[in-house]
Design a protein around this motif. Structure first.
Motif, PDB file in Angstrom:
ATOM      1  N   ARG A 340       0.830  -1.206   0.000  1.00  0.00           N
ATOM      2  CA  ARG A 340       0.000   0.000   0.000  1.00  0.00           C
ATOM      3  C   ARG A 340       0.866   1.258   0.000  1.00  0.00           C
ATOM      4  O   ARG A 340       0.599   2.210  -0.731  1.00  0.00           O
ATOM      5  CB  ARG A 340      -0.920  -0.008   1.218  1.00  0.00           C
ATOM      6  N   GLU A 341       1.923   1.258   0.823  1.00  0.00           N
ATOM      7  CA  GLU A 341       2.813   2.420   0.856  1.00  0.00           C
ATOM      8  C   GLU A 341       3.524   2.588  -0.486  1.00  0.00           C
ATOM      9  O   GLU A 341       3.708   3.711  -0.967  1.00  0.00           O
ATOM     10  CB  GLU A 341       3.828   2.250   1.988  1.00  0.00           C
ATOM     11  N   PHE A 342       3.928   1.461  -1.089  1.00  0.00           N
ATOM     12  CA  PHE A 342       4.576   1.520  -2.403  1.00  0.00           C
ATOM     13  C   PHE A 342       3.646   2.166  -3.427  1.00  0.00           C
ATOM     14  O   PHE A 342       4.056   3.025  -4.216  1.00  0.00           O
ATOM     15  CB  PHE A 342       4.963   0.106  -2.844  1.00  0.00           C
ATOM     16  N   GLN A 343       2.378   1.752  -3.427  1.00  0.00           N
ATOM     17  CA  GLN A 343       1.418   2.303  -4.384  1.00  0.00           C
ATOM     18  C   GLN A 343       1.211   3.799  -4.168  1.00  0.00           C
ATOM     19  O   GLN A 343       1.073   4.564  -5.132  1.00  0.00           O
ATOM     20  CB  GLN A 343       0.093   1.550  -4.270  1.00  0.00           C
ATOM     21  N   LEU A 344       1.188   4.237  -2.909  1.00  0.00           N
ATOM     22  CA  LEU A 344       1.033   5.668  -2.630  1.00  0.00           C
ATOM     23  C   LEU A 344       2.238   6.461  -3.137  1.00  0.00           C
ATOM     24  O   LEU A 344       2.086   7.518  -3.763  1.00  0.00           O
ATOM     25  CB  LEU A 344       0.850   5.881  -1.125  1.00  0.00           C
ATOM     26  N   LEU A 345       3.441   5.955  -2.874  1.00  0.00           N
ATOM     27  CA  LEU A 345       4.646   6.641  -3.343  1.00  0.00           C
ATOM     28  C   LEU A 345       4.702   6.670  -4.868  1.00  0.00           C
ATOM     29  O   LEU A 345       5.077   7.684  -5.472  1.00  0.00           O
ATOM     30  CB  LEU A 345       5.887   5.946  -2.783  1.00  0.00           C
ATOM     31  N   ALA A 346       4.321   5.556  -5.496  1.00  0.00           N
ATOM     32  CA  ALA A 346       4.338   5.499  -6.955  1.00  0.00           C
ATOM     33  C   ALA A 346       3.313   6.457  -7.556  1.00  0.00           C
ATOM     34  O   ALA A 346       3.568   7.093  -8.590  1.00  0.00           O
ATOM     35  CB  ALA A 346       4.074   4.073  -7.426  1.00  0.00           C
ATOM     36  N   SER A 347       2.144   6.583  -6.917  1.00  0.00           N
ATOM     37  CA  SER A 347       1.121   7.494  -7.441  1.00  0.00           C
ATOM     38  C   SER A 347       1.598   8.944  -7.386  1.00  0.00           C
ATOM     39  O   SER A 347       1.308   9.742  -8.284  1.00  0.00           O
ATOM     40  CB  SER A 347      -0.183   7.327  -6.659  1.00  0.00           C
ATOM     41  N   VAL A 348       2.351   9.294  -6.332  1.00  0.00           N
ATOM     42  CA  VAL A 348       2.911  10.647  -6.248  1.00  0.00           C
ATOM     43  C   VAL A 348       3.924  10.870  -7.369  1.00  0.00           C
ATOM     44  O   VAL A 348       3.934  11.917  -8.030  1.00  0.00           O
ATOM     45  CB  VAL A 348       3.566  10.866  -4.870  1.00  0.00           C
ATOM     46  N   SER A 349       4.781   9.885  -7.613  1.00  0.00           N
ATOM     47  CA  SER A 349       5.787  10.012  -8.674  1.00  0.00           C
ATOM     48  C   SER A 349       5.131  10.113 -10.046  1.00  0.00           C
ATOM     49  O   SER A 349       5.579  10.886 -10.906  1.00  0.00           O
ATOM     50  CB  SER A 349       6.740   8.812  -8.629  1.00  0.00           C
ATOM     51  N   LEU A 350       4.065   9.349 -10.267  1.00  0.00           N
ATOM     52  CA  LEU A 350       3.363   9.420 -11.553  1.00  0.00           C
ATOM     53  C   LEU A 350       2.692  10.777 -11.738  1.00  0.00           C
ATOM     54  O   LEU A 350       2.666  11.322 -12.850  1.00  0.00           O
ATOM     55  CB  LEU A 350       2.329   8.298 -11.635  1.00  0.00           C
ATOM     56  N   ARG A 351       2.152  11.325 -10.657  1.00  0.00           N
ATOM     57  CA  ARG A 351       1.538  12.649 -10.753  1.00  0.00           C
ATOM     58  C   ARG A 351       2.582  13.704 -11.108  1.00  0.00           C
ATOM     59  O   ARG A 351       2.329  14.603 -11.930  1.00  0.00           O
ATOM     60  CB  ARG A 351       0.846  12.995  -9.435  1.00  0.00           C
ATOM     61  N   ASN A 352       3.758  13.598 -10.509  1.00  0.00           N
ATOM     62  CA  ASN A 352       4.835  14.539 -10.845  1.00  0.00           C
ATOM     63  C   ASN A 352       5.291  14.367 -12.288  1.00  0.00           C
ATOM     64  O   ASN A 352       5.652  15.339 -12.962  1.00  0.00           O
ATOM     65  CB  ASN A 352       6.015  14.337  -9.896  1.00  0.00           C
TER      66      ASN A 352
END
Length: 460
Positions: A340-352
């Motif tokens: 879950r934490e990985f998915q949250l971090l990845a979603s932030v990177s994709l948004r950037n």
């Protein structure tokens, strides 16, 4: 997208054959062929049994009536409370894996077939839990060993009205299930919202419509009549006279529906106090203590189904349930995260990436020989090696990079890197993993850059 196939053959390196001294190892449980019998005695040829819950057993047979209290006391003493249970005495409210009207060679054989896959999974992960965590770890172990979600069901015979057949009586388990879900060890799926009686706490409530003024349920629906000519609107009973419908306002007779008048709706009329309202008041009546409560004031509780997560399986293997979400991430490896934490971090990177064009790549290291390794070394050993690999990788990642283990794969997030730039980083990963792991992993590495990374993450 880059695709690489790497075979990490560590078996030939004497350093790699040594186990990680920091990793916890648990002994495998001894083979046990005896069964625990509760509620009576058995006389079945060739079946070894005992009646001491504190002794190891491979299964539990309920040979007679067993109360919920007796069952709970026995499971508290059992070395592994998740062993399969067969009920041959029609007990009610106890968790069981097999039921039959009587015990004979045919039903015993059927029970053994049902127990086989459960025992196989139980043997893969020995039961280890501190006394204060025993109940929570049992929940995870039951979901794992039965390979099934923890499904909620209606239980009209219980004041809680919801039960979890996999766990037995549910009222005392809900807080534990919610705690495990908060820690990401279980994933929730909504089942039902129920309301509780303010007086006794029972959820067995009957909904009814009541008068706003007196609370009576003795209501009658009455049509509203609208006289088009003078605009009068009132309950139909005020228009009814011996000669037909007569407007109470202008005293004109209403003869033609749709021309002289219409019926735009209805109104609720209380036969008890005579009050009328456009909408009656929703209320609940408790079927246990007979108290009534306003529908808007009744306490609501949401109940859920629960699925075991990768973090939950990891907690089972470690024998410890974390007390906080942050404990899902090992302290010595700040880049290793829960899924879950990985998915949250990845979603932030994709948004950037989409908003500011900042590069982002995600890599998947799929273990292609996972099934072979599991058959040779056991699933518990393979999972420990995957976790070890995740920690090794996390040690060599930079502070803004992150990794996790999911679905027989290792995922790596690489912010500020394109897919091409990520290749050298994965070469460092290969060099580090080759010198650390205890098993030869065959890994298919795929690197996804930019929007392609979104497709990879969606698969998890």
């Amino acid at each position: 997208m880059l695709s690489l196939k790497l075979a990490f053959d560590t078996a030939s390196d004497p350093v790699c054959r040594q186990s990680n001294p920091s990793r916890r190892h648990f002994p495998s449980p001894p083979d046990v062929n005896e069964v625990l019998v509760l509620g009576g005695r058995l006389d079945v040829a060739g079946l070894a049994w005992h009646d001491d819950p504190a002794r190891r057993c491979s299964a539990v047979l309920l040979a007679g009536a067993v109360s919920a209290a007796e069952f709970a006391a026995a499971t508290e003493l059992m070395p592994d409370p998740a062993v399969p249970i067969a009920d041959f005495a029609d007990n009610v409210g106890l968790r069981t894996d097999f039921r039959a009207a009587g015990l004979d060679p045919q039903t015993l054989s059927a029970a053994q077939l049902r127990f086989a896959p459960i025992l196989e999974r139980l043997n893969e992960i020995p039961f280890h839990a501190a006394r204060e965590e025993r109940s929570e770890m049992l929940i995870l172990r039951l979901a794992w060993s039965r390979a099934t979600p923890i499904e909620a069901r209606f239980a009209p015979d219980s004041p809680a009205v919801i039960k979890y057949p996999l766990l037995g009586p549910a009222a005392s388990k809900r807080s534990e299930l919610e705690g495990l879900a908060f820690l990401d060890l279980l994933r929730r799926r909504h089942f039902m919202r129920v309301h509780a009686c303010d007086r006794c706490g029972s959820h067995r409530l009957m909904a009814f419509e009541a008068c706003h003024d007196c609370g009576s349920s003795d209501l009658a629906d009455e049509a509203i009549v609208h006289h088009y000519r003078c605009g009068c609107q009132a309950p139909e009973s005020r228009f009814v006279q011996d000669t037909g419908l007569v407007c109470p306002k202008c005293q004109r007779a209403l003869k033609h529906f749709g021309m002289d008048y219409g019926k735009p709706g209805s109104i609720s009329h209380c036969r008890g106090c005579g009050a009328s309202s456009s909408e009656p008041q929703p209320r609940f009546a408790c079927m246990d203590c007979t108290a009534t409560v306003d529908g808007q004031e009744a306490t609501a509780t949401d109940w859920f189904h629960y699925d075991l997560t990768d973090a939950g399986i990891l907690a089972l293997r470690s024998g410890h349930a974390p007390s906080h979400v942050s404990q899902l991430r090992p302290e010595q490896a700040p880049g290793a995260y829960s899924l879950r934490e990985f998915q949250l971090l990845a979603s932030v990177s994709l948004r950037n990436f989409r908003k500011y064009a900042q590069p982002f790549a995600a890599a998947r290291l799929a273990i292609t020989n996972h099934a072979t390794l599991c058959s040779q070394h056991g699933m518990a050993m393979v999972d420990r090696v995957l976790q070890q690999a995740s920690l090794v990788i996390a040690d060599i990642l930079s502070e803004d990079q992150f990794t996790t283990v999911a679905n027989n794969s290792i995922l790596i997030g690489l912010p500020e890197m394109t897919a091409a730039e990520a290749a050298p980083a994965l070469a460092r990963v290969r060099a580090a993993v080759t010198t650390e792991l205890d098993l030869p992993l065959e890994i298919d590495v795929t690197i996804h850059g930019g929007n392609d990374a979104d497709a990879l993450l969606a698969a998890f």
